[in-house]
Scaffold this active site. Structure first.
Site, short mmCIF file in Angstrom:
data_model
loop_
_atom_site.label_atom_id
_atom_site.label_comp_id
_atom_site.label_asym_id
_atom_site.label_seq_id
_atom_site.Cartn_x
_atom_site.Cartn_y
_atom_site.Cartn_z
N ASP A 1 -5.87 -4.87 5.87
CA ASP A 1 -7.03 -4.35 5.14
C ASP A 1 -8.06 -5.47 4.96
O ASP A 1 -9.26 -5.30 5.24
CB ASP A 1 -6.54 -3.85 3.77
CG ASP A 1 -7.65 -3.21 2.97
OD1 ASP A 1 -8.57 -2.64 3.58
OD2 ASP A 1 -7.60 -3.28 1.73
N LYS B 1 3.27 -13.83 6.19
CA LYS B 1 3.45 -14.92 5.24
C LYS B 1 4.97 -15.13 5.13
O LYS B 1 5.56 -15.07 4.04
CB LYS B 1 2.80 -14.54 3.89
CG LYS B 1 2.73 -15.65 2.89
CD LYS B 1 1.46 -16.45 2.97
CE LYS B 1 1.52 -17.64 2.04
NZ LYS B 1 0.42 -18.58 2.19
N ASP C 1 -3.06 -17.03 5.68
CA ASP C 1 -4.14 -17.87 5.16
C ASP C 1 -4.75 -18.72 6.27
O ASP C 1 -5.98 -18.81 6.41
CB ASP C 1 -3.68 -18.73 3.98
CG ASP C 1 -2.26 -19.26 4.13
OD1 ASP C 1 -1.60 -18.92 5.12
OD2 ASP C 1 -1.82 -20.03 3.26
N TYR D 1 0.81 -1.22 0.00
CA TYR D 1 0.00 0.00 0.00
C TYR D 1 0.85 1.27 0.00
O TYR D 1 0.31 2.36 0.02
CB TYR D 1 -0.88 0.02 1.24
CG TYR D 1 -2.25 -0.55 1.05
CD1 TYR D 1 -2.45 -1.91 1.00
CD2 TYR D 1 -3.36 0.28 0.92
CE1 TYR D 1 -3.70 -2.45 0.85
CE2 TYR D 1 -4.62 -0.24 0.76
CZ TYR D 1 -4.78 -1.61 0.72
OH TYR D 1 -6.03 -2.13 0.57
#
Ligand code: NAD
Length: 357
Positions: A247, A190, A223, A123
């Site tokens: 987000d 991640k 995830d 972002y």
């Protein structure tokens, strides 16, 4: 008296701002409002969506609360919301998600706080368009320095994650946990795939956690985190995430508690905080006294807590909970049937909340 900037926004903004302001005043918190305008309505008279007077008020007061502001698509009108975040370095986006009895939702026992990093990651706005000279040079450089090849028909977005940026947001999450009697912080990443960005995030998270021995720390891969949040949300407490995952996961958590209409939020930096509803300005409902004021009112509960008005915050939160649980004086979207003629208007719902205090 503590001064608070109230930005009334546009679309449904001014209506829900009035409702929120009346509810906060009814708590008895000694707040002096510094009321200013921003958005498309004021643009018509002042030629800018963000008049100097408005910026000066935000600069002058430590705390602001903002009703939604429209971002017209393709008009060159820059998002006022993004502008605020960058200008005041509001690096933490805070979104508590709590179940209220009487809200239509698949879950009834959610009590999570999402802390999203607001300034870095994909972002950050470092992007190169497919076919541009810049992207050509960048792709050539990467292909010369990496075994993995990027084809020249690619666009490229850069994902920066820094030690300092991670440190301050993870500290923020722990400090919030400490100040609000929370037991655990979960850092989401991640790192198994993105070793130099999310890996760094995880390493710094672990390091910061060592300074908070009284608060449990754990990490989750994003995830898996999403799956766990819908299967066993009760296992989680405060969740801290880089910008993009934050987000997505903050909307997932809003979904767990009945949607954006129930989600208050805040963007916070050093010595500066702007509280806001997370929904938009719903222009089609402008001026109809129809929409739900709860998200902005719950943002004001967060604001009262932030300012140290703990009792007043609890009083308002309990009043909101009581009105929703009763299910009588609520707006159309909170009724079982959205066409229920017994739904009340925005101001009438605020009146019912005030009557419960
Ligand atoms: P939106 O949140 O305004 O509306 C989405 C849907 O939710 C619509 O059906 C709307 O009618 C409904 N809705 C929204 N708030 C509601 C409320 N309080 N009570 C009942 N129903 C409600 O999102 P959008 O339509 O994508 O965006 C409209 C404008 O708002 C855009 O210009 C967008 O950029 C802006 N926006 C501003 C903010 C902000 O100021 N923080 C956030 C999101 C979107």
């Amino acid at each position: 008296m503590q001064k608070v900037t109230l930005i009334r926004g546009d679309g449904i903004g001014p209506e829900i701002a009035d409702a929120m302001q009346r509810c906060v005043d009814a708590t008895g918190a000694s707040i002096e409002w510094d009321v200013v305008e921003a958005g498309v309505d004021v643009m018509e008279t002042e030629g800018t969506p963000l008049p100097d007077k408005t910026l000066d008020a935000i600069k002058a007061n430590e705390v602001s609360i903002k009703a939604p502001i429209t971002t017209p698509v393709g008009s060159g009108f820059r998002s006022v919301n993004v502008h605020f975040r960058q200008l005041f370095d509001l690096y933490a986006c805070l979104r508590p998600c709590k179940s209220y009895k009487g809200v239509r939702s698949k879950f009834d026992d959610i009590d999570l706080v999402v802390v999203r990093e607001n300034t870095e990651d994909l972002y950050a706005g470092v992007e190169y368009e497919k076919g541009s000279d810049d992207v050509g040079g960048l792709i050539d450089w990467i292909n010369a320095h990496s075994d993995r090849k990027i084809t020249d028909d690619s666009g490229v977005s850069i994902k920066p994650i820094s030690v300092a940026g991670t440190e301050r947001i993870v500290k923020f999450a722990f400090d919030y946990a400490k100040a609000n009697g929370r037991k655990k912080v979960t850092s989401v990443h991640k790192a198994n795939i993105m070793k130099y960005t999310d890996g760094l995030w995880l390493e710094v998270s672990r390091e910061v956690a060592k300074s908070y021995p009284d608060i449990e720390f754990e990490d989750r891969i994003v995830d898996n985190m999403c799956m766990q949040l819908v299967q066993k949300p009760e296992l989680y407490d405060v969740i801290v995430l880089p910008n993009l995952y934050g987000d997505i996961v903050s909307d997932l958590c809003a979904g767990l508690i009945g949607g954006l209409g129930m989600a208050g939020g805040a963007n916070i930096g050093e010595g500066k905080a702007i509280f806001e509803a997370t929904h938009g300005s719903a222009p089609k409902y402008k001026g109809l006294n129809k929409v739900n004021p709860v998200a902005l009112i719950l943002s004001s509960v967060m604001m009262l807590n932030h300012m140290g008005f703990r009792d007043e915050a609890t009083k308002l939160d309990n009043a909101v909970a009581a009105v929703i649980a009763e299910g009588k004086d609520v707006t159309y979207d909170m009724k079982q049937d959205r066409n229920d003629p017994s739904a009340v208007g925005t101001q009438e719902m605020a009146d019912a909340i005030i009557a419960k205090m």
